[in-house]
Scaffold this motif. Structure first.
Motif, mmCIF file in Angstrom:
data_model
loop_
_atom_site.group_PDB
_atom_site.id
_atom_site.type_symbol
_atom_site.label_atom_id
_atom_site.label_comp_id
_atom_site.label_asym_id
_atom_site.label_seq_id
_atom_site.Cartn_x
_atom_site.Cartn_y
_atom_site.Cartn_z
ATOM 1 N N LEU A 238 49.071 16.094 36.348
ATOM 2 C CA LEU A 238 49.772 14.862 36.031
ATOM 3 C C LEU A 238 51.234 15.197 35.769
ATOM 4 N N SER A 239 52.137 14.516 36.438
ATOM 5 C CA SER A 239 53.560 14.801 36.268
ATOM 6 C C SER A 239 53.996 14.543 34.833
ATOM 7 N N ALA A 240 55.096 15.138 34.469
ATOM 8 C CA ALA A 240 55.636 14.942 33.123
ATOM 9 C C ALA A 240 56.048 13.484 32.929
ATOM 10 N N VAL A 241 56.036 13.026 31.692
ATOM 11 C CA VAL A 241 56.469 11.669 31.380
ATOM 12 C C VAL A 241 57.914 11.487 31.829
ATOM 13 N N ASP A 242 58.203 10.374 32.474
ATOM 14 C CA ASP A 242 59.539 10.135 32.996
ATOM 15 C C ASP A 242 60.572 10.128 31.868
ATOM 16 N N PRO A 243 61.749 10.701 32.108
ATOM 17 C CA PRO A 243 62.772 10.737 31.058
ATOM 18 C C PRO A 243 63.185 9.365 30.537
ATOM 19 N N ASP A 244 63.036 8.328 31.365
ATOM 20 C CA ASP A 244 63.432 6.989 30.932
ATOM 21 C C ASP A 244 62.297 6.210 30.272
ATOM 22 N N ALA A 245 61.102 6.793 30.225
ATOM 23 C CA ALA A 245 59.994 6.142 29.516
ATOM 24 C C ALA A 245 60.161 6.361 28.013
ATOM 25 N N LYS A 246 59.678 5.407 27.238
ATOM 26 C CA LYS A 246 59.810 5.510 25.792
ATOM 27 C C LYS A 246 58.431 5.684 25.160
ATOM 28 N N PRO A 247 58.360 6.175 23.935
ATOM 29 C CA PRO A 247 57.054 6.304 23.268
ATOM 30 C C PRO A 247 56.405 4.940 23.067
ATOM 31 N N TRP A 248 55.089 4.910 23.134
ATOM 32 C CA TRP A 248 54.343 3.663 22.965
ATOM 33 C C TRP A 248 54.306 3.255 21.498
ATOM 34 N N THR A 249 54.594 1.982 21.236
ATOM 35 C CA THR A 249 54.572 1.473 19.857
ATOM 36 C C THR A 249 53.524 0.389 19.641
ATOM 37 N N GLY A 250 52.892 -0.066 20.728
ATOM 38 C CA GLY A 250 51.910 -1.139 20.605
ATOM 39 C C GLY A 250 52.509 -2.522 20.629
ATOM 40 N N SER A 251 53.773 -2.643 21.000
ATOM 41 C CA SER A 251 54.454 -3.929 21.006
ATOM 42 C C SER A 251 53.703 -4.959 21.856
ATOM 43 N N PRO A 252 53.442 -6.161 21.321
ATOM 44 C CA PRO A 252 52.796 -7.216 22.117
ATOM 45 C C PRO A 252 53.582 -7.571 23.368
ATOM 46 N N ASN A 253 54.905 -7.528 23.297
ATOM 47 C CA ASN A 253 55.711 -7.831 24.475
ATOM 48 C C ASN A 253 55.521 -6.793 25.568
ATOM 49 N N ASP A 254 55.399 -5.522 25.164
ATOM 50 C CA ASP A 254 55.150 -4.469 26.152
ATOM 51 C C ASP A 254 53.767 -4.633 26.781
ATOM 52 N N GLN A 255 52.782 -5.010 25.988
ATOM 53 C CA GLN A 255 51.452 -5.264 26.540
ATOM 54 C C GLN A 255 51.497 -6.424 27.525
ATOM 55 N N LEU A 256 52.250 -7.453 27.170
ATOM 56 C CA LEU A 256 52.306 -8.670 27.974
ATOM 57 C C LEU A 256 52.788 -8.401 29.390
ATOM 58 N N THR A 257 53.820 -7.588 29.545
ATOM 59 C CA THR A 257 54.371 -7.392 30.884
ATOM 60 C C THR A 257 53.367 -6.719 31.812
ATOM 61 N N MET A 258 52.605 -5.742 31.300
ATOM 62 C CA MET A 258 51.593 -5.114 32.142
ATOM 63 C C MET A 258 50.437 -6.065 32.423
ATOM 64 N N GLU A 259 50.093 -6.896 31.459
ATOM 65 C CA GLU A 259 49.048 -7.909 31.686
ATOM 66 C C GLU A 259 49.435 -8.828 32.843
ATOM 67 N N LEU A 260 50.688 -9.267 32.852
ATOM 68 C CA LEU A 260 51.144 -10.155 33.914
ATOM 69 C C LEU A 260 51.194 -9.446 35.257
ATOM 70 N N HIS A 261 51.653 -8.203 35.259
ATOM 71 C CA HIS A 261 51.671 -7.403 36.488
ATOM 72 C C HIS A 261 50.260 -7.297 37.070
ATOM 73 N N ALA A 262 49.290 -6.987 36.217
ATOM 74 C CA ALA A 262 47.900 -6.858 36.668
ATOM 75 C C ALA A 262 47.360 -8.190 37.175
ATOM 76 N N ALA A 263 47.683 -9.277 36.474
ATOM 77 C CA ALA A 263 47.192 -10.595 36.869
ATOM 78 C C ALA A 263 47.744 -11.012 38.226
ATOM 79 N N MET A 264 48.989 -10.646 38.523
ATOM 80 C CA MET A 264 49.576 -10.976 39.820
ATOM 81 C C MET A 264 48.865 -10.237 40.950
ATOM 82 N N ILE A 265 48.512 -8.984 40.714
ATOM 83 C CA ILE A 265 47.785 -8.216 41.724
ATOM 84 C C ILE A 265 46.370 -8.762 41.884
#
Length: 493
Positions: A244-271
């Motif tokens: 598995l490649s190293a974590v991208d330098p522009d990625a940030k640590p996960w905090t559990g933010s509801p807004n961060d969860q929301l964007t991936m939920e929407l991405h998945a729903a579109m697919i």
């Protein structure tokens, strides 16, 4: 003068004889989807219909796009790397390129474009398409596409009115199915380019689709990367020893933010919604009894998108509803690209490598994987051969020769070995793949890297210092290619 009936009947008979047995072709292109988003490529998103295509057809492990919306679309429709036009840095069509639609029309194909165009402003009908419906720009609202002044049209006429229950993924499929039925009724083979906008930002999903993914991503992008990496090995998408490649330098640590969860939920729903619509398309082929001799292709125009456009909403919408404007950003893009480095706009595997599935029941045996290296410029010669045309002799005088290589032998049960390297450039990012060797250049670093993808598919071990002659040769080849395609400031090592 009106054609006499016997002459007309003879003409129709000759046309029918010429088109008999030619496969219809459906080229489905999605927008900004990551390599591991699909269920059949290791993702957790529910994609049973695309997974069915994979089970009934051929999956590529090493298929390449141009890592960018416009450049991929230009190459997909011409069989050539795009040439710099000088128009704002975009790669567009020109009069010397023969589009796939224009190549297929003379041998009896009806040509249809449904979805995102994002190329020349004169629209698809000027480039060989008999029928077109969709977005002329690069992105739009999924519920009302002309919000923010986006251009949307049908056969060159603007479309401005949309019903309250409009959703662009459904509408594109409605139009595609209608055109398939018309072609079948007329006894015509067809080339349908179905270019979905999903899951490109702004992220918009119907509430019932979004509901299936609420809370699904509470573990965050780091957990998703680990889970996908494990599933990809289990499914045989990647070799068991793939790191598995190293974590991208522009990625940030996960905090559990509801807004961060929301964007991936929407991405998945579109697919998920796109997959449901592909299921409708496959059902149409079954109902019309045309599935057996229809080539259906699915791939993405580039890797996952790390873009985070700062665009205010229109009105006061709920997130994911009409008028809202959300995107995934680099942390989710890094996870969607599992197990690779980088994403859209870059020459590393996370930007260029796409899932690619081809289903053709008349020719392709079920459940096949291939490690053949292929590129989007290879579609045009392949489809021309499938239609009975020569990719060399079938090019009219005054048009550029195709740069792609036909992999029709692969679809017919044989092997395919690409003879020429794969090249890439966008916004100063560069790459060339030659056999198992890959050289990459990121504008930020200003350095070329060298990888042996046969043992290092995630580009973790830079061999530039230990194989300088190999790297120099590949950089020279890339520089020659850049010079012949109008790429500015090609640079050296």
């Amino acid at each position: 003068m009106t054609m006499k009936l016997p002459v007309l009947l003879l003409s129709l008979a000759l046309t029918a004889a010429a088109t008999a047995g030619k496969p219809s072709i459906i080229l489905i292109l999605c927008d900004d989807m990551g390599y591991s988003d699909l269920g059949c490529y290791g993702g957790e998103i529910h994609t049973p219909n695309i997974d069915r295509m994979a089970a009934e057809g051929l999956r590529f492990r090493q298929f390449y796009n141009n890592s960018k919306c416009t450049t991929t679309r230009a190459s997909l429709l011409t069989g050539c790397y795009p040439f710099r036009s000088g128009k704002g840095g975009h790669q567009l069509l020109d009069g010397q390129t023969l589009t796939l639609a224009s190549a297929l029309k003379p041998v009896g194909y009806r040509t249809i474009l449904t979805g995102k165009w994002h190329l020349e402003s004169d629209g698809p009908n000027a480039w060989g398409f008999d029928e077109s419906y969709g977005l002329l720009d690069g992105c739009s609202d999924s519920f009302e596409p002309t919000i923010r002044g986006r251009k949307f049209g049908h056969n060159g006429a603007p479309v401005r009115d949309f019903p309250d229950d409009y959703y662009v993924t459904d509408a594109y499929t409605d139009h595609a199915i209608d055109q398939i039925r018309k072609s079948v009724a007329a006894g015509e083979p067809y080339f349908l380019h179905l270019a979905y906008q999903a899951p490109h930002w702004p992220l918009h999903a119907k509430p019932e689709d979004h509901a299936r993914y609420k809370g699904r991503y509470a573990g965050g992008w780091e957990e998703m990367r680990a889970q996908r990496h494990k599933r990809m090995i289990e499914l045989g998408v990647i070799p068991p020893d793939t790191r598995l490649s190293a974590v991208d330098p522009d990625a940030k640590p996960w905090t559990g933010s509801p807004n961060d969860q929301l964007t991936m939920e929407l991405h998945a729903a579109m697919i998920d919604s796109m997959d449901q619509n592909i299921g409708r398309l496959l059902a149409c082929l079954d109902e019309t009894k045309t599935a057996d001799n229809t080539i259906v292709v699915f791939l993405s125009d580039n890797g996952a998108s790390a873009e985070s456009p700062i665009t205010p909403p229109v009105g006061n919408p709920e997130p994911g509803a009409k008028g809202s404007y959300l995107s995934c950003g680099p942390s989710w893009a890094n996870a969607q690209s599992t197990p690779f480095r980088k994403y859209k706009k870059f020459g590393h595997e996370g930007g260029m490598r796409t899932p690619c599935i081809i289903r053709w029941p008349a020719k392709i045996s079920t459940g096949r994987w291939t490690d053949a290296v292929a590129h989007i410029i290879d579609f045009q010669p392949t489809f021309m051969e499938a239609a009975g045309l020569s990719p060399t002799d079938g090019i009219p005088a005054g048009k550029r020769p195709l740069e792609g290589e036909s992999f029709i032998s692969l679809l017919q049960g044989g092997d395919f070995l690409r003879e020429k390297p794969v090249y890439f450039e966008w916004a100063g990012n560069r790459a060339v793949r030659e056999g198992d060797w890959k050289a990459c250049y990121m504008r930020q670093s200003g350095q070329w890297e060298l990888f042996d993808l046969s043992s290092d598919p995630t580009e973790m071990n830079d061999l530039a210092a230990t194989h300088p002659e190999k790297l120099e040769g590949m950089v020279r080849a890339w520089t020659r290619w850049a010079g012949t395609h109008g790429v500015r400031a090609p640079g050296t090592r």
